[in-house]
Design a protein around this motif. Sequence first.
Motif, PDB file in Angstrom:
ATOM      1  N   PRO A  85      28.505 -57.912 -50.659  1.00 23.07           N
ATOM      2  CA  PRO A  85      27.505 -58.850 -51.165  1.00 23.07           C
ATOM      3  C   PRO A  85      26.232 -58.909 -50.319  1.00 23.07           C
ATOM      4  O   PRO A  85      25.216 -59.395 -50.792  1.00 23.07           O
ATOM      5  N   LYS A  86      26.283 -58.363 -49.116  1.00 23.03           N
ATOM      6  CA  LYS A  86      25.102 -58.477 -48.265  1.00 23.03           C
ATOM      7  C   LYS A  86      23.855 -57.879 -48.910  1.00 23.03           C
ATOM      8  O   LYS A  86      22.791 -58.468 -48.844  1.00 23.03           O
ATOM      9  N   ILE A  87      23.997 -56.725 -49.497  1.00 28.51           N
ATOM     10  CA  ILE A  87      22.778 -56.142 -50.068  1.00 28.51           C
ATOM     11  C   ILE A  87      22.784 -56.116 -51.592  1.00 28.51           C
ATOM     12  O   ILE A  87      21.821 -55.687 -52.200  1.00 28.51           O
ATOM     13  N   PHE A  88      23.873 -56.541 -52.196  1.00 23.35           N
ATOM     14  CA  PHE A  88      23.937 -56.469 -53.654  1.00 23.35           C
ATOM     15  C   PHE A  88      24.251 -57.832 -54.263  1.00 23.35           C
ATOM     16  O   PHE A  88      25.039 -58.598 -53.719  1.00 23.35           O
ATOM     17  N   GLU A  89      23.656 -58.094 -55.410  1.00 27.92           N
ATOM     18  CA  GLU A  89      24.034 -59.259 -56.211  1.00 27.92           C
ATOM     19  C   GLU A  89      25.339 -58.908 -56.926  1.00 27.92           C
ATOM     20  O   GLU A  89      25.618 -57.744 -57.181  1.00 27.92           O
ATOM     21  N   GLU A  90      26.055 -59.958 -57.319  1.00 25.99           N
ATOM     22  CA  GLU A  90      27.347 -59.716 -57.943  1.00 25.99           C
ATOM     23  C   GLU A  90      27.231 -58.872 -59.223  1.00 25.99           C
ATOM     24  O   GLU A  90      27.996 -57.937 -59.444  1.00 25.99           O
ATOM     25  N   HIS A  91      26.238 -59.209 -60.051  1.00 27.65           N
ATOM     26  CA  HIS A  91      26.106 -58.469 -61.312  1.00 27.65           C
ATOM     27  C   HIS A  91      25.754 -56.998 -61.049  1.00 27.65           C
ATOM     28  O   HIS A  91      26.123 -56.110 -61.803  1.00 27.65           O
ATOM     29  N   GLU A  92      25.064 -56.757 -59.943  1.00 28.69           N
ATOM     30  CA  GLU A  92      24.727 -55.375 -59.608  1.00 28.69           C
ATOM     31  C   GLU A  92      25.989 -54.593 -59.264  1.00 28.69           C
ATOM     32  O   GLU A  92      26.157 -53.452 -59.654  1.00 28.69           O
ATOM     33  N   LEU A  93      26.868 -55.247 -58.492  1.00 29.11           N
ATOM     34  CA  LEU A  93      28.085 -54.556 -58.085  1.00 29.11           C
ATOM     35  C   LEU A  93      28.887 -54.124 -59.301  1.00 29.11           C
ATOM     36  O   LEU A  93      29.443 -53.031 -59.328  1.00 29.11           O
ATOM     37  N   GLU A  94      28.939 -54.966 -60.305  1.00 30.15           N
ATOM     38  CA  GLU A  94      29.677 -54.595 -61.515  1.00 30.15           C
ATOM     39  C   GLU A  94      29.026 -53.374 -62.170  1.00 30.15           C
ATOM     40  O   GLU A  94      29.706 -52.488 -62.665  1.00 30.15           O
ATOM     41  N   HIS A  95      27.720 -53.334 -62.134  1.00 25.48           N
ATOM     42  CA  HIS A  95      27.011 -52.170 -62.687  1.00 25.48           C
ATOM     43  C   HIS A  95      27.431 -50.880 -61.958  1.00 25.48           C
ATOM     44  O   HIS A  95      27.715 -49.863 -62.589  1.00 25.48           O
ATOM     45  N   TYR A  96      27.496 -50.954 -60.633  1.00 24.07           N
ATOM     46  CA  TYR A  96      27.849 -49.758 -59.864  1.00 24.07           C
ATOM     47  C   TYR A  96      29.308 -49.344 -60.080  1.00 24.07           C
ATOM     48  O   TYR A  96      29.675 -48.202 -59.829  1.00 24.07           O
ATOM     49  N   ALA A  97      30.128 -50.302 -60.494  1.00 22.17           N
ATOM     50  CA  ALA A  97      31.560 -50.009 -60.651  1.00 22.17           C
ATOM     51  C   ALA A  97      31.943 -49.598 -62.074  1.00 22.17           C
ATOM     52  O   ALA A  97      33.070 -49.185 -62.308  1.00 22.17           O
ATOM     53  N   GLN A  98      31.006 -49.699 -62.993  1.00 25.44           N
ATOM     54  CA  GLN A  98      31.349 -49.406 -64.391  1.00 25.44           C
ATOM     55  C   GLN A  98      31.682 -47.943 -64.640  1.00 25.44           C
ATOM     56  O   GLN A  98      31.198 -47.057 -63.923  1.00 25.44           O
ATOM     57  N   ASP A  99      32.442 -47.708 -65.724  1.00 19.70           N
ATOM     58  CA  ASP A  99      32.697 -46.338 -66.173  1.00 19.70           C
ATOM     59  C   ASP A  99      31.349 -45.624 -66.359  1.00 19.70           C
ATOM     60  O   ASP A  99      30.357 -46.256 -66.714  1.00 19.70           O
ATOM     61  N   THR A 100      31.368 -44.343 -66.165  1.00 18.46           N
ATOM     62  CA  THR A 100      30.164 -43.537 -66.408  1.00 18.46           C
ATOM     63  C   THR A 100      29.772 -43.643 -67.887  1.00 18.46           C
ATOM     64  O   THR A 100      30.632 -43.508 -68.759  1.00 18.46           O
ATOM     65  N   PRO A 101      28.504 -43.888 -68.191  1.00 20.53           N
ATOM     66  CA  PRO A 101      28.118 -43.963 -69.608  1.00 20.53           C
ATOM     67  C   PRO A 101      28.278 -42.616 -70.316  1.00 20.53           C
ATOM     68  O   PRO A 101      28.163 -41.559 -69.694  1.00 20.53           O
TER      69      PRO A 101
END
Length: 476
Positions: A448-464
Motif C-alpha cells: 500500500p505504500k506506493i499503490f492505492e487499493e484499487h490500483e493493486l487490484e488492477h495489477y493483479a487482474q487476469d491478462t485482458p
Amino acid sequence: MNFQNRFIELGAEFYQAKTPDPVTDPYLIDYSPSVGKLIDLPSEVGSDFLDHFSGNKPLEGAQPLAMAYSGHQFGSYNPRLGDGRGLLLGEVQSQNQEMWDIHLKGAGPTRFARGFDGRATLNSSIREHLASEALNGLGVPTTRSLAVIGIRELIYRQRPELAAILVRVADSHIRFGSFEFFHYNGQGKNVERLLEFSIQSYYPDIVEESDKYRIFFQRTVQRTAKLIAKWQAVGFIHGVMNTDNMCITGTTFDYGPYGFMDRFVPKYTSNHSDTHGRYAYSQQPEIGFWNLNKLAETLTPLIGAEILEELMKQYQPTFNQFYREEMSKKLGLSILDSEFSQLVQEMFQLLHNQQLDYTNFFRFLANYPAASSSDDDLNSWLSRYLELAQREGISYEDRKAQMDATNPKFILRTHLLQTALDKALKESDFSEISRLRVLLENPFQDQPKIFEEHELEHYAQDTPETSIGRQTSCSA
Ligand code: AMP
Ligand code: MG
C-alpha cells in the motif's frame, strides 16, 4: 568497489580486453536499490553513477573484457558468438565477502560483434531489467539488473530505436557455450582450465576432491533441473534457451523474448521467431536436458562418457522431484502420494480446458472454500482438493498463509510491461518502470505504500483478452 578480476587471469584466449565506448549524456531510466545493496552501493545514485556505469569514466580497479563463447542456437552450432555488445567489467567482492560479476550490456561493439552495432534497445533493456527483478522476487535464481541507463543514440532495428545500457549483476557469466567454444576449437586444455576456474570460483568446497569434475557436472545438472522446475512452477517462458544463454550456475540468464503464462497453454511460446515451438513452455524441461548434453560433450575427455551418462540419467528424476515439491507448495499440500499426482494432473487438464489464468488460479485456491465457483467440473476437482487438504489436518488459515507466500499475486504480465514500455518510449516517463519493479520485488503481498487499493487490484487482474498469447521478436 573492490574489483578482483579473476576471469582475466585465464589469459587472452578467453576474451578481448576492451573498454566501453563513450556515450553522450547518459540518463537514468531506473535503478534498483536492492541490487545496489548487494555490492554496497547507496539507495540513490547520481551523475557519478551514470558516468561510471555507462562506461564514460573507468571504474577504479575494473578491467573490462568481452568474453569468448559459442553455442547451439535453435539446435545448430554457431561458432561465432561471444560478447558482441556486452562487457564484463570485473568481479566485485562485497563487504559480505560475496563475489558479483558486473557486466554492461550494450556497451559498444567488440570483436565478437559480427557487424552488429554493439548496442541494446531501450525496449529490450527495460524488459530484461523488470524480468530479472520479477524472477528474483519470485525466488527464482536469476541475474540481477542494477540499472538501465539511457543513451542519446538511435540504433536501427526494424526502425530507429532508442538505445540503453543495462548494468547486470550476476554470480557468473560462464555459459554452457563458453565450454563449447574451446571444445569445438580443439582446445581441450582450455576446456579444462575453464572447468578448474569454475570450480574454484563457484564451488570452492570441492577443490580438494579427487572427483571434483564429476561433482561439478552433477551440480550443474541439479541446478539446471531445479531452475527449470521453478520456471515451470511460476509459468515463466525463457524464449531462447540456446546453450549460450545457459549459465553453469543454474541462473536465469539473458532475457530476450521471454513471457509469463497467462491462461494455461502448455504449447505457448513467447518468442515470435520460434515457429516450431522448440522453446515452448512445455518443452523447457526437455531442452534443459538437451543443453546439458551439449555441455557434457565438452567434458567427455575430462570426465568420461560413462560417468557423464550416469549423471545425465539423474536429470529427469531430479527435475520431477523439484517440480513435485514446487507444485505441492503451490497447492499447500505435503503428502506427495499417487492421489496427489492424480490431483495435479487433473488440475492441469482443468486449467487447460477452461483456459484459466495460471497465476490467479492458485490465489483463488488459497481462498477456497471461502471463495467458490459455479462451474461443475471445477467444483468436483475442488472438493477432491479439499479432501486431500483435510487429510493433512492443516487449518484453512495456515494453508492460506502458506499458499499466499508461495503463489504470487502479481507477475510481470505482458500488458503491464507494455504500459511501462509505452510510457517510457513515447513519453519519456519512467515512473511506471520503478513502480512495477517495486511491486514485483515482493509479488506475494499488497504494498500500500506506493499503490492505492484499487490500483493493486488492477495489477493483479487476469491478462485482458487482447494481450493474451502475445509474442515478442528477438530484436525487440
Ligand atoms: P543475444 O541475443 O543477446 O543472446 O546475443 C546473441 C549473440 O549476438 C551474442 O554473441 C551477442 O553478443 C550478439 N549480439 C546480439 N546483439 C548484438 C548487437 N546489437 N551488437 C553486437 N552483437 C550482438
Ligand atoms: Mg545471449
